[in-house]
Design an enzyme around this catalytic site. Structure first.
Site, PDB file in Angstrom:
ATOM      1  N   PRO A  20     -72.121  86.859  16.262  1.00 57.04           N
ATOM      2  CA  PRO A  20     -72.056  86.217  17.566  1.00 57.04           C
ATOM      3  C   PRO A  20     -72.261  87.154  18.760  1.00 57.04           C
ATOM      4  O   PRO A  20     -71.802  88.288  18.745  1.00 57.04           O
ATOM      5  CB  PRO A  20     -70.642  85.620  17.606  1.00 57.04           C
ATOM      6  CG  PRO A  20     -69.888  86.296  16.524  1.00 57.04           C
ATOM      7  CD  PRO A  20     -70.891  86.683  15.487  1.00 57.04           C
ATOM      8  N   ASN A  21     -72.979  86.625  19.725  1.00 56.07           N
ATOM      9  CA  ASN A  21     -73.230  87.268  21.028  1.00 56.07           C
ATOM     10  C   ASN A  21     -74.224  88.420  20.981  1.00 56.07           C
ATOM     11  O   ASN A  21     -74.613  88.955  22.019  1.00 56.07           O
ATOM     12  CB  ASN A  21     -71.917  87.733  21.682  1.00 56.07           C
ATOM     13  CG  ASN A  21     -70.954  86.581  21.883  1.00 56.07           C
ATOM     14  OD1 ASN A  21     -71.324  85.586  22.486  1.00 56.07           O
ATOM     15  ND2 ASN A  21     -69.741  86.686  21.353  1.00 56.07           N
ATOM     16  N   ARG A  56     -75.910  91.774  27.818  1.00 54.99           N
ATOM     17  CA  ARG A  56     -74.473  91.668  27.566  1.00 54.99           C
ATOM     18  C   ARG A  56     -73.795  93.029  27.734  1.00 54.99           C
ATOM     19  O   ARG A  56     -74.133  93.978  27.009  1.00 54.99           O
ATOM     20  CB  ARG A  56     -74.293  91.208  26.109  1.00 54.99           C
ATOM     21  CG  ARG A  56     -72.880  91.209  25.632  1.00 54.99           C
ATOM     22  CD  ARG A  56     -72.801  91.039  24.119  1.00 54.99           C
ATOM     23  NE  ARG A  56     -71.419  90.965  23.738  1.00 54.99           N
ATOM     24  CZ  ARG A  56     -70.972  91.172  22.520  1.00 54.99           C
ATOM     25  NH1 ARG A  56     -71.795  91.463  21.534  1.00 54.99           N
ATOM     26  NH2 ARG A  56     -69.691  91.097  22.271  1.00 54.99           N
ATOM     27  N   TYR A  65     -72.967  98.170  25.339  1.00 49.37           N
ATOM     28  CA  TYR A  65     -73.936  97.909  24.268  1.00 49.37           C
ATOM     29  C   TYR A  65     -75.359  98.386  24.572  1.00 49.37           C
ATOM     30  O   TYR A  65     -76.246  98.256  23.736  1.00 49.37           O
ATOM     31  CB  TYR A  65     -73.952  96.408  23.934  1.00 49.37           C
ATOM     32  CG  TYR A  65     -72.597  95.903  23.462  1.00 49.37           C
ATOM     33  CD1 TYR A  65     -72.012  96.397  22.300  1.00 49.37           C
ATOM     34  CD2 TYR A  65     -71.896  94.936  24.186  1.00 49.37           C
ATOM     35  CE1 TYR A  65     -70.777  95.952  21.871  1.00 49.37           C
ATOM     36  CE2 TYR A  65     -70.654  94.478  23.763  1.00 49.37           C
ATOM     37  CZ  TYR A  65     -70.100  94.991  22.608  1.00 49.37           C
ATOM     38  OH  TYR A  65     -68.879  94.546  22.170  1.00 49.37           O
ATOM     39  N   ASN A 113     -73.754  93.313  11.222  1.00 52.17           N
ATOM     40  CA  ASN A 113     -72.898  93.474  12.395  1.00 52.17           C
ATOM     41  C   ASN A 113     -72.280  92.098  12.628  1.00 52.17           C
ATOM     42  O   ASN A 113     -72.939  91.199  13.174  1.00 52.17           O
ATOM     43  CB  ASN A 113     -73.690  93.934  13.617  1.00 52.17           C
ATOM     44  CG  ASN A 113     -72.784  94.179  14.814  1.00 52.17           C
ATOM     45  OD1 ASN A 113     -71.608  93.795  14.810  1.00 52.17           O
ATOM     46  ND2 ASN A 113     -73.316  94.810  15.853  1.00 52.17           N
ATOM     47  N   ALA A 150     -67.437  89.954  16.693  1.00 56.83           N
ATOM     48  CA  ALA A 150     -65.982  89.783  16.746  1.00 56.83           C
ATOM     49  C   ALA A 150     -65.409  89.232  15.434  1.00 56.83           C
ATOM     50  O   ALA A 150     -64.223  89.438  15.134  1.00 56.83           O
ATOM     51  CB  ALA A 150     -65.605  88.877  17.909  1.00 56.83           C
ATOM     52  N   GLU A 203     -71.581  97.777   6.890  1.00 52.46           N
ATOM     53  CA  GLU A 203     -71.038  97.277   8.163  1.00 52.46           C
ATOM     54  C   GLU A 203     -71.517  98.171   9.300  1.00 52.46           C
ATOM     55  O   GLU A 203     -71.428  99.400   9.203  1.00 52.46           O
ATOM     56  CB  GLU A 203     -69.504  97.306   8.099  1.00 52.46           C
ATOM     57  CG  GLU A 203     -68.859  96.905   9.415  1.00 52.46           C
ATOM     58  CD  GLU A 203     -67.336  97.007   9.392  1.00 52.46           C
ATOM     59  OE1 GLU A 203     -66.747  97.286   8.322  1.00 52.46           O
ATOM     60  OE2 GLU A 203     -66.741  96.825  10.463  1.00 52.46           O
ATOM     61  N   HIS A 238     -71.666  98.691  13.718  1.00 57.54           N
ATOM     62  CA  HIS A 238     -71.319  98.313  15.091  1.00 57.54           C
ATOM     63  C   HIS A 238     -72.012  99.256  16.054  1.00 57.54           C
ATOM     64  O   HIS A 238     -72.093 100.459  15.788  1.00 57.54           O
ATOM     65  CB  HIS A 238     -69.803  98.376  15.328  1.00 57.54           C
ATOM     66  CG  HIS A 238     -69.063  97.443  14.435  1.00 57.54           C
ATOM     67  ND1 HIS A 238     -69.026  96.091  14.630  1.00 57.54           N
ATOM     68  CD2 HIS A 238     -68.383  97.680  13.292  1.00 57.54           C
ATOM     69  CE1 HIS A 238     -68.335  95.525  13.665  1.00 57.54           C
ATOM     70  NE2 HIS A 238     -67.934  96.460  12.831  1.00 57.54           N
ATOM     71  N   ARG A 294     -61.766 101.249  21.408  1.00 60.89           N
ATOM     72  CA  ARG A 294     -61.766 100.146  22.372  1.00 60.89           C
ATOM     73  C   ARG A 294     -60.434  99.387  22.312  1.00 60.89           C
ATOM     74  O   ARG A 294     -59.411  99.965  21.996  1.00 60.89           O
ATOM     75  CB  ARG A 294     -62.971  99.246  22.095  1.00 60.89           C
ATOM     76  CG  ARG A 294     -64.315 100.009  22.212  1.00 60.89           C
ATOM     77  CD  ARG A 294     -65.496  99.098  21.989  1.00 60.89           C
ATOM     78  NE  ARG A 294     -65.494  97.988  22.943  1.00 60.89           N
ATOM     79  CZ  ARG A 294     -66.223  96.872  22.774  1.00 60.89           C
ATOM     80  NH1 ARG A 294     -67.008  96.749  21.723  1.00 60.89           N
ATOM     81  NH2 ARG A 294     -66.156  95.903  23.667  1.00 60.89           N
TER      82      ARG A 294
HETATM   83  C1  DQA Z   1     -69.516  94.880  18.012  1.00 58.56           C
HETATM   84  C2  DQA Z   1     -68.043  95.217  18.256  1.00 58.56           C
HETATM   85  C3  DQA Z   1     -67.185  93.958  18.227  1.00 58.56           C
HETATM   86  O1  DQA Z   1     -65.840  94.277  18.480  1.00 58.56           O
HETATM   87  C4  DQA Z   1     -67.661  92.975  19.270  1.00 58.56           C
HETATM   88  O2  DQA Z   1     -66.930  91.785  19.185  1.00 58.56           O
HETATM   89  C5  DQA Z   1     -69.127  92.714  19.197  1.00 58.56           C
HETATM   90  C6  DQA Z   1     -70.020  93.852  19.011  1.00 58.56           C
HETATM   91  C7  DQA Z   1     -70.408  96.135  18.151  1.00 58.56           C
HETATM   92  O3  DQA Z   1     -71.525  96.099  17.648  1.00 58.56           O
HETATM   93  O4  DQA Z   1     -70.020  97.124  18.766  1.00 58.56           O
HETATM   94  O5  DQA Z   1     -69.585  91.591  19.353  1.00 58.56           O
HETATM   95  O6  DQA Z   1     -69.668  94.386  16.701  1.00 58.56           O
END
Ligand code: DQA
Length: 150
Positions: free
Chosen positions: A10-11, A18, A23, A74, A77, A98, A100, A107
């Site tokens: 998501p996102n 964003r 990011y 990735n 959240a 995994e 990120h 954070r």
């Molecule tokens: C994320 C880190 C997560 O905590 C966050 O909710 C994201 C992006 C990252 O790539 O740093 O959506 O996965």
């Protein structure tokens, strides 16, 4: 040719606009182009999937179990609380890395915990878009030892 899949949660479709301070300013599409190009240079075919929905990510992990040699995930959240995604990773034999962009340990406290980490082969975090590239590299090295293409 080895086939790998990148799953963005998501996102992450909003990358570029964003929270650029966290990011980066590279867009979702340009990051994906870099990833697929890097994979091709490693001799691997790479597909991209993105969803803002937990169930769709789970469905994709199920589909991927027969069609790919490795997965880069990735989970956004969902990383921090989705036991359903964790179970889906545990249910399949394909290795999942995994990833990120940000360093989740530096954070908010709720981001410090990854419920998917124990069922992934490893975690690459905190290197911005390079986290994905390093994950491609890791899969490339891992899969070189394997004979079976899908
Ligand atoms: C994320 C880190 C997560 O905590 C966050 O909710 C994201 C992006 C990252 O790539 O740093 O959506 O996965």
């Amino acid at each position: 040719m080895k086939k790998i899949l990148v799953i963005h949660g998501p996102n992450l479709n909003l990358l570029g606009e964003r929270e650029p301070g966290i990011y980066g300013t590279d867009t979702f599409d340009s990051i994906n182009s870099e990833i697929t190009e890097y994979a091709l240079n490693c001799g691997m075919y790479c597909e991209i999937f993105q969803s803002n929905h937990e169930g769709e990510i789970i469905d994709q992990l199920h589909v991927a179990r027969k069609n790919y040699n490795g997965i880069i995930l990735n989970a956004g959240a969902y990383t921090h609380y989705s036991y359903a995604i964790r179970d889906a990773i545990a249910a399949i034999k394909v290795p999942v890395i995994e990833v990120h962009l940000s360093n989740i340990h530096a954070r908010d406290e709720f981001r410090n915990r990854s419920v998917i980490a124990p069922v992934c082969v490893g975690q690459i975090i905190g290197f911005g878009k390079e986290s994905y590239i390093l994950a491609v590299e890791a899969l490339h090295k891992m899969l070189k030892e394997e004979n079976a293409d899908v």
